[in-house]
Design an enzyme around this catalytic site. Structure first.
Site, PDB file in Angstrom:
ATOM      1  N   GLN A   1      53.089  50.323  37.545  1.00  0.00           N
ATOM      2  CA  GLN A   1      53.395  50.810  38.906  1.00  0.00           C
ATOM      3  C   GLN A   1      54.886  50.653  39.193  1.00  0.00           C
ATOM      4  OE1 GLN A   1      50.929  49.726  42.174  1.00  0.00           O
ATOM      5  NE2 GLN A   1      49.036  49.702  41.004  1.00  0.00           N
TER       6      GLN A   1
ATOM      7  N   ILE B   1      62.621  65.745  40.734  1.00  0.00           N
ATOM      8  CA  ILE B   1      63.716  64.764  40.710  1.00  0.00           C
ATOM      9  C   ILE B   1      63.607  63.803  39.526  1.00  0.00           C
ATOM     10  CG2 ILE B   1      63.978  64.957  43.219  1.00  0.00           C
ATOM     11  CD1 ILE B   1      63.011  62.000  43.399  1.00  0.00           C
TER      12      ILE B   1
ATOM     13  N   VAL C   1      47.108  51.147  47.694  1.00  0.00           N
ATOM     14  CA  VAL C   1      46.984  49.680  47.694  1.00  0.00           C
ATOM     15  C   VAL C   1      45.938  49.202  46.678  1.00  0.00           C
ATOM     16  CG1 VAL C   1      46.457  47.662  49.127  1.00  0.00           C
ATOM     17  CG2 VAL C   1      47.646  49.616  50.112  1.00  0.00           C
TER      18      VAL C   1
ATOM     19  N   ARG D   1      51.023  60.420  59.106  1.00  0.00           N
ATOM     20  CA  ARG D   1      49.766  60.905  58.501  1.00  0.00           C
ATOM     21  C   ARG D   1      50.054  61.940  57.412  1.00  0.00           C
ATOM     22  NH1 ARG D   1      48.649  60.584  63.943  1.00  0.00           N
ATOM     23  NH2 ARG D   1      48.950  62.804  64.345  1.00  0.00           N
ATOM     24  N   THR D   2      50.131  61.449  56.168  1.00  0.00           N
ATOM     25  CA  THR D   2      50.341  62.326  55.010  1.00  0.00           C
ATOM     26  C   THR D   2      49.414  61.846  53.902  1.00  0.00           C
ATOM     27  OG1 THR D   2      52.002  60.850  54.067  1.00  0.00           O
ATOM     28  CG2 THR D   2      52.809  62.553  55.585  1.00  0.00           C
TER      29      THR D   2
ATOM     30  N   ASN E   1      63.995  63.404  50.268  1.00  0.00           N
ATOM     31  CA  ASN E   1      62.699  62.991  50.842  1.00  0.00           C
ATOM     32  C   ASN E   1      61.666  62.666  49.768  1.00  0.00           C
ATOM     33  OD1 ASN E   1      60.322  63.215  52.945  1.00  0.00           O
ATOM     34  ND2 ASN E   1      59.868  64.702  51.329  1.00  0.00           N
TER      35      ASN E   1
ATOM     36  N   TYR F   1      56.902  49.548  45.530  1.00  0.00           N
ATOM     37  CA  TYR F   1      57.381  50.546  46.503  1.00  0.00           C
ATOM     38  C   TYR F   1      58.506  49.943  47.343  1.00  0.00           C
ATOM     39  CZ  TYR F   1      57.210  53.900  50.389  1.00  0.00           C
ATOM     40  OH  TYR F   1      57.533  54.834  51.359  1.00  0.00           O
ATOM     41  N   GLY F   2      58.284  48.698  47.810  1.00  0.00           N
ATOM     42  CA  GLY F   2      59.294  48.032  48.637  1.00  0.00           C
ATOM     43  C   GLY F   2      60.616  47.878  47.909  1.00  0.00           C
ATOM     44  N   VAL F   3      60.557  47.469  46.643  1.00  0.00           N
ATOM     45  CA  VAL F   3      61.808  47.306  45.876  1.00  0.00           C
ATOM     46  C   VAL F   3      62.475  48.664  45.654  1.00  0.00           C
ATOM     47  CG1 VAL F   3      62.778  46.606  43.645  1.00  0.00           C
ATOM     48  CG2 VAL F   3      61.087  45.147  44.783  1.00  0.00           C
TER      49      VAL F   3
HETATM   50  P1  NAP Z   1      53.551  62.868  50.442  1.00  0.00           P
HETATM   51  O1  NAP Z   1      52.773  63.625  51.450  1.00  0.00           O
HETATM   52  O2  NAP Z   1      52.870  62.199  49.304  1.00  0.00           O
HETATM   53  O3  NAP Z   1      54.690  63.834  49.900  1.00  0.00           O
HETATM   54  C1  NAP Z   1      55.580  63.415  48.909  1.00  0.00           C
HETATM   55  C2  NAP Z   1      56.364  64.616  48.432  1.00  0.00           C
HETATM   56  O4  NAP Z   1      57.255  64.182  47.389  1.00  0.00           O
HETATM   57  C3  NAP Z   1      55.454  65.688  47.806  1.00  0.00           C
HETATM   58  O5  NAP Z   1      55.981  66.964  48.086  1.00  0.00           O
HETATM   59  C4  NAP Z   1      55.561  65.384  46.323  1.00  0.00           C
HETATM   60  O6  NAP Z   1      55.305  66.498  45.496  1.00  0.00           O
HETATM   61  C5  NAP Z   1      57.037  65.012  46.260  1.00  0.00           C
HETATM   62  N1  NAP Z   1      57.401  64.392  44.998  1.00  0.00           N
HETATM   63  C6  NAP Z   1      56.887  63.283  44.416  1.00  0.00           C
HETATM   64  N2  NAP Z   1      57.483  63.074  43.236  1.00  0.00           N
HETATM   65  C7  NAP Z   1      58.389  64.078  43.069  1.00  0.00           C
HETATM   66  C8  NAP Z   1      59.289  64.430  42.037  1.00  0.00           C
HETATM   67  N3  NAP Z   1      59.401  63.724  40.904  1.00  0.00           N
HETATM   68  N4  NAP Z   1      60.090  65.507  42.208  1.00  0.00           N
HETATM   69  C9  NAP Z   1      60.002  66.241  43.337  1.00  0.00           C
HETATM   70  N5  NAP Z   1      59.139  65.995  44.320  1.00  0.00           N
HETATM   71  C10 NAP Z   1      58.336  64.917  44.171  1.00  0.00           C
HETATM   72  O7  NAP Z   1      54.376  61.690  51.142  1.00  0.00           O
HETATM   73  P2  NAP Z   1      55.150  61.611  52.560  1.00  0.00           P
HETATM   74  O8  NAP Z   1      54.434  60.612  53.359  1.00  0.00           O
HETATM   75  O9  NAP Z   1      55.428  62.966  53.092  1.00  0.00           O
HETATM   76  O10 NAP Z   1      56.499  60.925  52.065  1.00  0.00           O
HETATM   77  C11 NAP Z   1      57.770  61.557  52.125  1.00  0.00           C
HETATM   78  C12 NAP Z   1      58.836  60.479  52.057  1.00  0.00           C
HETATM   79  O11 NAP Z   1      58.711  59.601  53.187  1.00  0.00           O
HETATM   80  C13 NAP Z   1      58.701  59.572  50.831  1.00  0.00           C
HETATM   81  O12 NAP Z   1      59.984  59.249  50.328  1.00  0.00           O
HETATM   82  C14 NAP Z   1      58.018  58.334  51.385  1.00  0.00           C
HETATM   83  O13 NAP Z   1      58.285  57.189  50.614  1.00  0.00           O
HETATM   84  C15 NAP Z   1      58.651  58.261  52.756  1.00  0.00           C
HETATM   85  N6  NAP Z   1      57.912  57.471  53.759  1.00  0.00           N
HETATM   86  C16 NAP Z   1      56.672  57.860  54.160  1.00  0.00           C
HETATM   87  C17 NAP Z   1      56.013  57.120  55.126  1.00  0.00           C
HETATM   88  C18 NAP Z   1      54.660  57.513  55.652  1.00  0.00           C
HETATM   89  O14 NAP Z   1      54.111  56.786  56.500  1.00  0.00           O
HETATM   90  N7  NAP Z   1      54.088  58.619  55.226  1.00  0.00           N
HETATM   91  C19 NAP Z   1      56.604  55.966  55.677  1.00  0.00           C
HETATM   92  C20 NAP Z   1      57.873  55.597  55.240  1.00  0.00           C
HETATM   93  C21 NAP Z   1      58.511  56.374  54.288  1.00  0.00           C
HETATM   94  P3  NAP Z   1      53.836  66.757  44.838  1.00  0.00           P
HETATM   95  O15 NAP Z   1      53.011  67.469  45.861  1.00  0.00           O
HETATM   96  O16 NAP Z   1      54.179  67.597  43.640  1.00  0.00           O
HETATM   97  O17 NAP Z   1      53.269  65.415  44.473  1.00  0.00           O
END
Ligand code: NAP
Length: 276
Positions: free
Chosen positions: A105, A63, A96, A231-232, A89, A193-195
């Site tokens: 950042q 993206i 942190v 949990r990711t 997504n 991240y928040g912004v």
């Molecule tokens: P994650 O395990 O780090 O997965 C993030 C995914 O986004 C990975 O597949 C990553 O690919 C992909 N990504 C990052 N930059 C990208 C780019 N430029 N183009 C295409 N794909 C890209 O995180 P997650 O926890 O599943 O998060 C998924 C979404 O939920 C995010 O938007 C996050 O902000 C949101 N969220 C998560 C939580 C939480 O507690 N986990 C809470 C609130 C919101 P790579 O493997 O190539 O890096």
């Protein structure tokens, strides 16, 4: 051209995105595309789901790369004549304790989470078919960050008249203010991240408003959501929800039935509309 309905999930080689693809493979009556910026990681994730007896399809998508977004757009247009379900997504977050300078950042986080997501919307929203569903994965952190903004910024971000250009300018201003070291004086909270997620939630409100104004007869529903604390790799092992649990609200919004008129333009967590 295929008449098959089609769903696309960005950033779905792992984490919540992968769990959303898993759930859609079980529940969505059509083709489901797992996308990844890295084809190797994407194909490995496809193989994992195949071992579970599921049949996701794969397409590359970074993206941050307009060419990559446009290649996916052209592919979907040609093969399916549009899109039925789009889940934005993909996202990033610095840890942190990361010592990368805050201004860096801010730039890197906004680039993917806000500007990348916005570019996907610019290219793919025009392809949404009638009764299409768009889900933008934001975060509860967008709400807490909104509360940390100055009254003036809060008013702008809550406005029903803010335009996409005005929002993008504010997101760029945040990055510039962090470079000057003036972001807190300018009314911003101390969270990149928040912004970025304020940007995702407000962008969703704007796009929902435009769909209502310009494509009212098409019954498309577009919402932002929080998956919960999951949990990711992003949130770590102490988070309370499994990825499959984190996928529940995004999948609920992606599969809102054809006769649903709401939610639309809302911020949703635990399948419940939250005040913005
Ligand atoms: P994650 O395990 O780090 O997965 C993030 C995914 O986004 C990975 O597949 C990553 O690919 C992909 N990504 C990052 N930059 C990208 C780019 N430029 N183009 C295409 N794909 C890209 O995180 P997650 O926890 O599943 O998060 C998924 C979404 O939920 C995010 O938007 C996050 O902000 C949101 N969220 C998560 C939580 C939480 O507690 N986990 C809470 C609130 C919101 P790579 O493997 O190539 O890096």
């Amino acid at each position: 051209m295929s008449n098959m309905p089609v769903a696309v999930v960005t950033g779905s080689n792992k984490g919540i995105g992968l769990a959303i693809v898993r759930a859609l493979c079980k529940q969505f009556p059509g083709d489901v595309y797992l996308t990844s910026r890295d084809p190797g990681r994407g194909q490995a994730a496809v193989a994992q789901l195949q071992q579970e007896g599921l049949q996701p399809l794969f397409h590359q998508l970074d993206i941050d790369d307009l060419q990559s977004i446009r290649a996916l757009r052209d592919f979907l247009k040609e093969k399916y004549g549009g899109i039925n379900v789009l889940v934005n997504n993909a996202g990033i977050a610095f840890k942190v304790h990361d010592t990368t300078p805050f201004a860096v950042q801010a730039e890197v986080t906004l680039k993917t989470n806000f500007f990348g997501t916005r570019n996907v919307c610019t290219e793919l929203l025009p392809l949404m078919k009638p009764y299409g569903r768009v889900v933008n994965v934001s975060s509860m952190v967008s709400s807490s960050a909104l509360g940390g903004c100055s009254q003036e910024l809060q008013q702008k971000f809550r406005s029903d008249a803010i335009t996409e250009e005005e929002l993008a300018q504010l997101m760029s201003k945040f990055v510039e203010d962090t470079k000057k070291g003036t972001h807190e004086r300018e009314g911003w909270p101390n969270t990149a991240y928040g912004v970025s997620k304020i940007g995702v939630t407000v962008l969703s409100r704007i796009h929902a408003r435009l769909l209502k104004e310009q494509r009212a007869g098409d019954h498309i529903l577009l919402n932002a959501c929080c998956p919960g604390w999951v949990r990711t790799d992003m949130a770590g092992p102490k988070a309370t929800k499994s990825p499959d649990e984190g996928a529940e609200t995004p999948v609920y919004l992606a599969l809102l039935p054809p006769d649903a008129a709401a939610p639309h333009g809302q911020f949703v967590s635990n399948k419940t509309v939250r005040a913005w």
